[in-house]
Write a protein that holds these residues in place. Structure first.
Motif, PDB file in Angstrom:
ATOM      1  N   HIS A  27       0.951  -1.163  -0.047  1.00 20.56           N
ATOM      2  CA  HIS A  27      -0.084   0.286  -0.035  1.00 20.56           C
ATOM      3  C   HIS A  27       0.669   1.251   0.062  1.00 20.56           C
ATOM      4  CE1 HIS A  27      -3.677   2.426   0.773  1.00 20.56           C
ATOM      5  NE2 HIS A  27      -2.792   3.213   1.331  1.00 20.56           N
ATOM      6  N   HIS A  29       1.608   5.201  -2.789  1.00 21.69           N
ATOM      7  CA  HIS A  29       1.248   5.946  -3.594  1.00 21.69           C
ATOM      8  C   HIS A  29       2.194   6.732  -4.522  1.00 21.69           C
ATOM      9  CE1 HIS A  29      -2.739   5.827  -1.463  1.00 21.69           C
ATOM     10  NE2 HIS A  29      -2.023   5.896  -0.085  1.00 21.69           N
ATOM     11  N   TYR A  45      -7.245  17.562  -1.934  1.00 20.09           N
ATOM     12  CA  TYR A  45      -6.039  18.059  -1.505  1.00 20.09           C
ATOM     13  C   TYR A  45      -5.162  18.150  -2.223  1.00 20.09           C
ATOM     14  CZ  TYR A  45      -4.698  13.016  -1.483  1.00 20.09           C
ATOM     15  OH  TYR A  45      -4.236  11.862  -1.865  1.00 20.09           O
ATOM     16  N   GLN A  71      -3.905   4.088  -6.496  1.00 19.02           N
ATOM     17  CA  GLN A  71      -4.155   5.478  -7.081  1.00 19.02           C
ATOM     18  C   GLN A  71      -4.647   6.307  -6.147  1.00 19.02           C
ATOM     19  OE1 GLN A  71      -3.856   6.650  -9.829  1.00 19.02           O
ATOM     20  NE2 GLN A  71      -5.651   8.252 -10.267  1.00 19.02           N
ATOM     21  N   ALA A  72      -3.944   7.428  -5.907  1.00 18.69           N
ATOM     22  CA  ALA A  72      -4.596   8.400  -4.990  1.00 18.69           C
ATOM     23  C   ALA A  72      -5.572   9.366  -5.274  1.00 18.69           C
ATOM     24  CB  ALA A  72      -3.409   9.444  -4.578  1.00 18.69           C
ATOM     25  N   THR A  73      -6.424   9.885  -4.344  1.00 21.00           N
ATOM     26  CA  THR A  73      -7.633  10.509  -4.792  1.00 21.00           C
ATOM     27  C   THR A  73      -7.192  11.871  -5.430  1.00 21.00           C
ATOM     28  OG1 THR A  73      -7.751  11.379  -2.583  1.00 21.00           O
ATOM     29  CG2 THR A  73      -9.036   9.544  -3.023  1.00 21.00           C
ATOM     30  N   ARG A 120     -10.103   0.817  -6.626  1.00 23.31           N
ATOM     31  CA  ARG A 120     -10.459   1.084  -5.315  1.00 23.31           C
ATOM     32  C   ARG A 120     -11.630   1.946  -5.324  1.00 23.31           C
ATOM     33  NH1 ARG A 120      -7.371   5.432  -1.557  1.00 23.31           N
ATOM     34  NH2 ARG A 120      -6.933   4.295   0.188  1.00 23.31           N
ATOM     35  N   ARG A 126     -14.041  12.826   3.198  1.00 24.61           N
ATOM     36  CA  ARG A 126     -13.166  14.123   3.066  1.00 24.61           C
ATOM     37  C   ARG A 126     -12.195  13.706   1.940  1.00 24.61           C
ATOM     38  NH1 ARG A 126      -8.485  12.113   5.099  1.00 24.61           N
ATOM     39  NH2 ARG A 126      -8.330   9.980   6.065  1.00 24.61           N
ATOM     40  N   LEU A 127     -12.331  12.538   1.455  1.00 25.42           N
ATOM     41  CA  LEU A 127     -11.329  12.491   0.131  1.00 25.42           C
ATOM     42  C   LEU A 127     -12.284  12.460  -1.339  1.00 25.42           C
ATOM     43  CD1 LEU A 127      -9.304   9.352   1.455  1.00 25.42           C
ATOM     44  CD2 LEU A 127      -8.482  11.952   1.141  1.00 25.42           C
ATOM     45  N   TYR A 153     -12.187   1.471   0.929  1.00 28.19           N
ATOM     46  CA  TYR A 153     -11.788   2.328   1.875  1.00 28.19           C
ATOM     47  C   TYR A 153     -12.936   3.205   2.726  1.00 28.19           C
ATOM     48  CZ  TYR A 153      -8.499   5.647   4.362  1.00 28.19           C
ATOM     49  OH  TYR A 153      -7.773   6.423   5.339  1.00 28.19           O
ATOM     50  N   ARG A 180     -10.236   1.178   9.673  1.00 24.20           N
ATOM     51  CA  ARG A 180      -9.986   2.290  10.482  1.00 24.20           C
ATOM     52  C   ARG A 180     -10.644   2.232  11.807  1.00 24.20           C
ATOM     53  NH1 ARG A 180      -7.714   7.190   8.119  1.00 24.20           N
ATOM     54  NH2 ARG A 180      -8.539   8.032   9.797  1.00 24.20           N
ATOM     55  N   ARG A 214      -1.892   6.532  11.263  1.00 26.10           N
ATOM     56  CA  ARG A 214      -3.174   7.203  11.015  1.00 26.10           C
ATOM     57  C   ARG A 214      -4.217   6.967  12.426  1.00 26.10           C
ATOM     58  NH1 ARG A 214      -3.837   9.456   6.337  1.00 26.10           N
ATOM     59  NH2 ARG A 214      -2.354   8.631   4.893  1.00 26.10           N
ATOM     60  N   ASP A 245       2.080   2.911   3.217  1.00 24.72           N
ATOM     61  CA  ASP A 245       1.063   4.149   2.888  1.00 24.72           C
ATOM     62  C   ASP A 245       2.135   5.327   2.528  1.00 24.72           C
ATOM     63  OD1 ASP A 245      -1.409   5.619   2.541  1.00 24.72           O
ATOM     64  OD2 ASP A 245      -1.173   6.298   4.548  1.00 24.72           O
ATOM     65  N   PRO A 249      -0.566  10.487   2.616  1.00 22.73           N
ATOM     66  CA  PRO A 249      -1.143  11.722   2.516  1.00 22.73           C
ATOM     67  C   PRO A 249      -2.103  12.182   3.752  1.00 22.73           C
ATOM     68  CG  PRO A 249      -2.144   9.561   1.253  1.00 22.73           C
ATOM     69  CD  PRO A 249      -0.797   9.460   1.637  1.00 22.73           C
ATOM     70  N   ASN A 250      -2.138  13.481   3.847  1.00 23.63           N
ATOM     71  CA  ASN A 250      -3.126  13.864   4.893  1.00 23.63           C
ATOM     72  C   ASN A 250      -2.634  13.780   6.185  1.00 23.63           C
ATOM     73  OD1 ASN A 250      -5.089  15.277   2.690  1.00 23.63           O
ATOM     74  ND2 ASN A 250      -5.379  13.043   2.639  1.00 23.63           N
TER      75      ASN A 250
HETATM   76  C1  0GY Z   1      -4.527   6.389   2.257  1.00 26.83           C
HETATM   77  C2  0GY Z   1      -5.125   7.321   2.972  1.00 26.83           C
HETATM   78  C3  0GY Z   1      -5.582   8.580   2.843  1.00 26.83           C
HETATM   79  C4  0GY Z   1      -5.563   9.100   1.495  1.00 26.83           C
HETATM   80  C5  0GY Z   1      -5.710   8.313   0.462  1.00 26.83           C
HETATM   81  O1  0GY Z   1      -5.955   8.300  -2.020  1.00 26.83           O
HETATM   82  C6  0GY Z   1      -5.913   8.993  -1.113  1.00 26.83           C
HETATM   83  O2  0GY Z   1      -6.074  10.215  -1.082  1.00 26.83           O
HETATM   84  O3  0GY Z   1      -5.754   7.016   0.289  1.00 26.83           O
HETATM   85  C7  0GY Z   1      -6.185   9.478   3.781  1.00 26.83           C
HETATM   86  O4  0GY Z   1      -6.218  10.687   3.724  1.00 26.83           O
HETATM   87  O5  0GY Z   1      -6.623   8.774   4.859  1.00 26.83           O
HETATM   88  O6  0GY Z   1      -4.842   5.009   2.351  1.00 26.83           O
HETATM   89  O7  0GY Z   1      -3.507   6.643   1.694  1.00 26.83           O
END
Ligand code: 0GY
Length: 289
Positions: A27, A29, A45, A71-73, A120, A126-127, A153, A180, A214, A245, A249-250
């Protein structure tokens, strides 16, 4: 990047825990670099750049052999940075993409050839904006013929509502970060037990025992998260994955040292056979078979 963005650790320690040969960081990104791979307009973000070269350098520094890049959001449904990293990895990376319901079979086949092995579905408000369940089901129907799986997620509070939907999905499901859990409640609390029971009742559901940074309230070295991850590893040793991870992020409270995160692995999987499954056998079965 956002004004309050915390960049990834510039110089993580060498882990004390020596990873076994062939270990997979399942996991992580890539972010950009934005000049080459712009972030999506709908993103929630704007991170620092964290490209494939930095990811592969971290892999080598920590002692991993392979990566699974999610893939990140911040890149939305544009999987170009992900696919570029996969193609540059010399078959040492696999990917999880984000796609829409109109994705074509040709586009999926191209991504498969590049190393994508799943999609995913993100429910963290929030994402991402809300996606109707019917849309996710259409995507699931399209990707299942490729033998892909679905990473989900969500926040712990959403598990009860999501369970009927998860049961409808036709593929292997991998839950991010143990769903979580609230680690102040205890592993016997009905909320965590609900997640344990979900895995017990559904053999197609796996969990990433990731992201102590986290979930922690206590902070590093994340002792308060160990019982939760250890519980899942012990109970479901053949359905767990671990990852850094990176680039995290964040994160708001602190930025973890990735070497210290690797040192967390033997605390949740003290036995060598469990480490072998967590770090090699399980991810190899899911991503490289
Ligand atoms: C993670 C968690 C987060 C973000 C993302 O794709 C993403 O933006 O996954 C988060 O902010 O909790 O798994 O990386």
């Amino acid at each position: 990047m956002d004004a309050n963005w915390i960049p990834f650790h510039p110089s993580p320690k060498k882990p004390d825990f020596i990873l076994p040969d062939g270990a997979v960081d399942a996991h992580c990104h890539v972010f950009g670099p934005a000049a080459e791979f712009p972030f999506a307009p709908e993103r929630k973000y704007t991170p620092c750049d964290a490209g494939k070269d930095q990811l592969f350098a971290l892999r080598d520094h920590l002692g991993f052999s392979r990566n699974v890049i999610v893939q990140a959001t911040c890149h939305g449904r544009d999987n170009s940075a992900l696919v570029d990293a996969l193609k540059a990895s010399n078959d040492m990376a696999r990917g999880i993409a984000t796609v829409g319901p109109d994705i074509t079979e040709t586009e999926l086949a191209d991504m498969h050839n590049a190393g994508v092995r799943g999609v995913r579905f993100n429910f963290v408000r929030r994402l991402v904006d809300d996606t109707p369940k019917e849309v996710f089901l259409r995507i699931a129907d399209k990707i299942k013929q490729f033998g892909w799986h679905i990473v989900v997620y969500f926040e712990a509070d959403d598990l009860l509502d999501l369970t009927p939907f998860l049961r409808q999905l036709p593929t292997t499901i991998v839950v991010d970060h143990m769903g979580r859990p609230d680690v102040t409640k205890g592993t016997d609390h009905p909320d965590f037990q609900r997640f344990v029971n979900l895995m017990a009742d559904n053999e197609n559901i796996w969990s990433k025992v990731t992201c102590p940074e986290r979930l922690t309230v206590a902070g590093p070295p994340y002792a308060d998260v160990i019982p939760y991850a250890a519980h899942i590893v012990n109970r479901f040793p053949d359905r767990v994955l671990w990852g850094t991870d990176w680039p995290h992020p964040n994160m708001k409270s602190h930025m973890p040292d990735d070497g210290q995160l690797v040192d967390y692995i033997p605390k949740i999987a003290p036995e060598q056979d469990k480490q072998q499954k967590l770090l090699i056998d399980n991810p190899m079965r899911l991503y490289w078979a």
